[in-house]
Scaffold this active site. Structure first.
Site, mmCIF file in Angstrom:
data_model
loop_
_atom_site.group_PDB
_atom_site.id
_atom_site.type_symbol
_atom_site.label_atom_id
_atom_site.label_comp_id
_atom_site.label_asym_id
_atom_site.label_seq_id
_atom_site.Cartn_x
_atom_site.Cartn_y
_atom_site.Cartn_z
ATOM 1 N NE ARG A 76 -3.247 -0.322 3.012
ATOM 2 C CZ ARG A 76 -4.571 -0.364 2.961
ATOM 3 N NH1 ARG A 76 -5.165 -1.455 2.548
ATOM 4 N NH2 ARG A 76 -5.286 0.649 3.308
ATOM 5 C CB THR A 77 3.508 2.463 2.271
ATOM 6 O OG1 THR A 77 2.699 2.223 3.405
ATOM 7 C CG2 THR A 77 4.272 3.750 2.470
ATOM 8 C CE LYS B 271 24.940 -5.611 12.570
ATOM 9 N NZ LYS B 271 25.435 -6.978 12.680
ATOM 10 N NE ARG C 39 7.032 0.680 5.300
ATOM 11 C CZ ARG C 39 5.736 0.527 5.540
ATOM 12 N NH1 ARG C 39 5.174 -0.666 5.516
ATOM 13 N NH2 ARG C 39 4.985 1.576 5.801
ATOM 14 C CG HIS D 34 4.435 5.356 8.334
ATOM 15 N ND1 HIS D 34 4.829 5.969 7.171
ATOM 16 C CD2 HIS D 34 3.604 4.356 7.940
ATOM 17 C CE1 HIS D 34 4.262 5.371 6.144
ATOM 18 N NE2 HIS D 34 3.516 4.390 6.583
#
Lengths: 310, 176
Positions: free
Chosen positions: A54-55, A82, A104, A134
């Site tokens: 969705r995002t 890392k 994200r 967010h």
């Protein structure tokens, strides 16, 4: 504004400026030609170390509406564990020509690291990092609230109740920061195990009963998704128990004022934290939130990519 | 800093009145006209011309809008700009005679952006340009159809239009 990694980077004025721009850009959705040339020639990379259709789609549509080129890069988080490899990935993307990286990441602080380490000169936009923040979700929620009450500036005087899994929720964290910045009163409610210690320090009231919270007549009820994927260990005894105390349904829905807004960041677990009746209630803003998501992300991309002469 | 007032309130009134008459003359009447002001001063000037047209010609159907060109600029990367509302009147712009209204015509880049923005909104029969001040120094092949005042300026000079709605006074000022 070059980056947006945390709500803390915004002042009240810059937040309102972003909401104003988003409000204007939301009109583009109603036009026949839903495209603006503002970011023609720019490249936006969606760098997702965590699944989120969705995002990702929302950012993709936002960038395309502004005529930017979009590259979607989903990395497997296990292969990039890392800082060093995050650096390599980002530098590779910039070498390909990325002007902005929408990231994200399951680790809190990854976007900030990328923005501040000097590895790359591209803009960095946080699309959700761990249980940290967010920011664009908070902005789209604020825009939806502003529209819902016909406001044009901040949210002074409104009472917002955030319910559910506050502990694992970056949505809650960004929302608390932004809502407080815009002058709203914020209350969080949820089972004790899902309320992080010290949340009061962010300026919120904490309640352990949904009913008690509803008696305070909130203007907005924001239901959070129960994030099963982040629950390492037992936070509540059973789904049925959780729903019994914390689902927005039946009597609780009836306690809500006729003018209140029901919000949910999606995807909804219908019948778990929110009943179908509440989700489909005329007061529900869920689809409005999705639509506003595109406008807000357009405003953020525009702001980040138009500020600097590269 | 040296400041010189080149147009005062009565001058501006007269210029706008003349522009209103010229628009009607060029269009052979009021039919099909749509005024679109470019924010922020152009929007106010369009409102005034609209009011004048209503006074002059009883057949004029007020059709006034706002055209924001922020997202169409060719110098987007140079500054963060506030996006204004674009408002197109009910009748739309397709097959209409659109009169773009702006305060100062300079390089012509704003008008170029406005023409691009129009393309995304419809297909006007004609597009015309009305400006309060033409200060020269065009960088693109663009010319105005209705001009309040031709004002020869040096590149280094600055021309500011002040309007009563926002600035409390009607004035055009040149400063060094």
């Amino acid at each position: 504004m070059k980056h947006l990694t945390s709500m803390r980077e915004l002042s009240r004025e810059s937040a309102i400026g972003l909401l104003d721009n988003a409000q204007q850009l939301s009109q583009v959705n109603e036009r026949e030609v839903k495209k603006l040339p503002a970011l023609r020639g720019k490249t936006v990379v969606n760098l997702f170390f965590e699944n989120s259709t969705r995002t990702r789609i929302s950012f993709e549509v936002a960038a395309k509406r502004l005529s930017a080129d979009v590259i979607n890069f989903s990395a497997d988080s296990s292969s990039v564990s890392k800082g060093e490899s995050l650096k390599d990935t980002a530098q590779t993307l910039e070498a390909i020509g990325a002007d902005a990286i929408v990231i994200r990441h399951p680790l809190s602080g990854a976007p900030k690291l990328l923005a501040e380490q000097g590895w790359i000169s591209a803009s960095v936009i946080n699309a959700g990092d761990g249980a940290h923040e967010h920011p664009t979700q908070a902005l789209l929620d604020a825009l939806t609230i502003r529209q819902g009450f016909g406001l044009h500036e901040d949210l002074t005087g409104l009472k917002v109740l955030i319910v559910g899994d506050i502990r694992h929720s970056r949505v809650a964290r960004s929302n608390i920061l932004l809502l407080k910045l815009l002058g709203a009163k914020v209350t969080v409610a949820g089972p004790e195990s899902l309320i992080p210690e010290g949340i009061e320090a962010m300026g919120t009231e904490v309640l352990n009963s949904f009913e008690q919270a509803l008696e305070e007549k909130p203007d907005v009820v924001m239901m959070l998704r129960v994030q099963k994927e982040r629950m390492q260990g037992e936070f509540f005894s059973s789904a049925a128990d959780y729903s019994k105390s914390w689902s927005l349904e039946g009597d609780r829905l009836a306690m809500l004022s006729p003018k209140a807004l029901i919000m949910h960041p999606g995807p909804m677990n219908r019948g778990f934290e929110i009943s179908s009746q509440a989700a489909d209630d005329p007061r529900s803003q869920v689809l409005k939130q999705v639509a506003n998501g595109v406008a807000v992300r357009m405003a953020v991309l525009y702001q980040c990519l138009s500020g600097e002469q590269l | 800093m040296q400041e010189r007032v080149v147009l005062d309130s009565p001058d501006i009134d007269r210029a706008l009145k003349r522009i209103a008459h010229e628009i009607l003359e060029a269009n052979e009447g009021p039919s099909g006209l749509v005024l679109l002001g470019i924010p922020t001063r152009g929007k106010q000037l369009a409102e005034r011309i609209n009011a004048l047209l209503t006074q002059i010609d009883p057949d004029y159907q007020p059709s006034l809008g706002v055209l924001d060109i922020t997202m169409y600029r060719d110098d987007v990367a140079s500054a963060e700009r506030k996006i204004h509302q674009t408002l197109i009147p009910e009748c739309g712009i397709t097959d209409k005679v659109v009169v773009l209204v702006d305060d100062v015509l300079f390089s012509g880049r704003t008008v170029r952006a406005a023409l691009d923005a129009l393309t995304d909104l419809g297909r006007p029969r004609q597009v015309k340009l009305a400006v309060l001040v033409d200060r020269g120094h065009r960088e693109l092949p663009i010319r105005p159809d209705f001009v309040g005042k031709n004002l020869p300026t040096a590149m280094t000079e600055r021309v500011r239009v002040l309007l009563s709605q926002t600035d409390g006074v009607d004035q055009v000022v040149i400063s060094q």
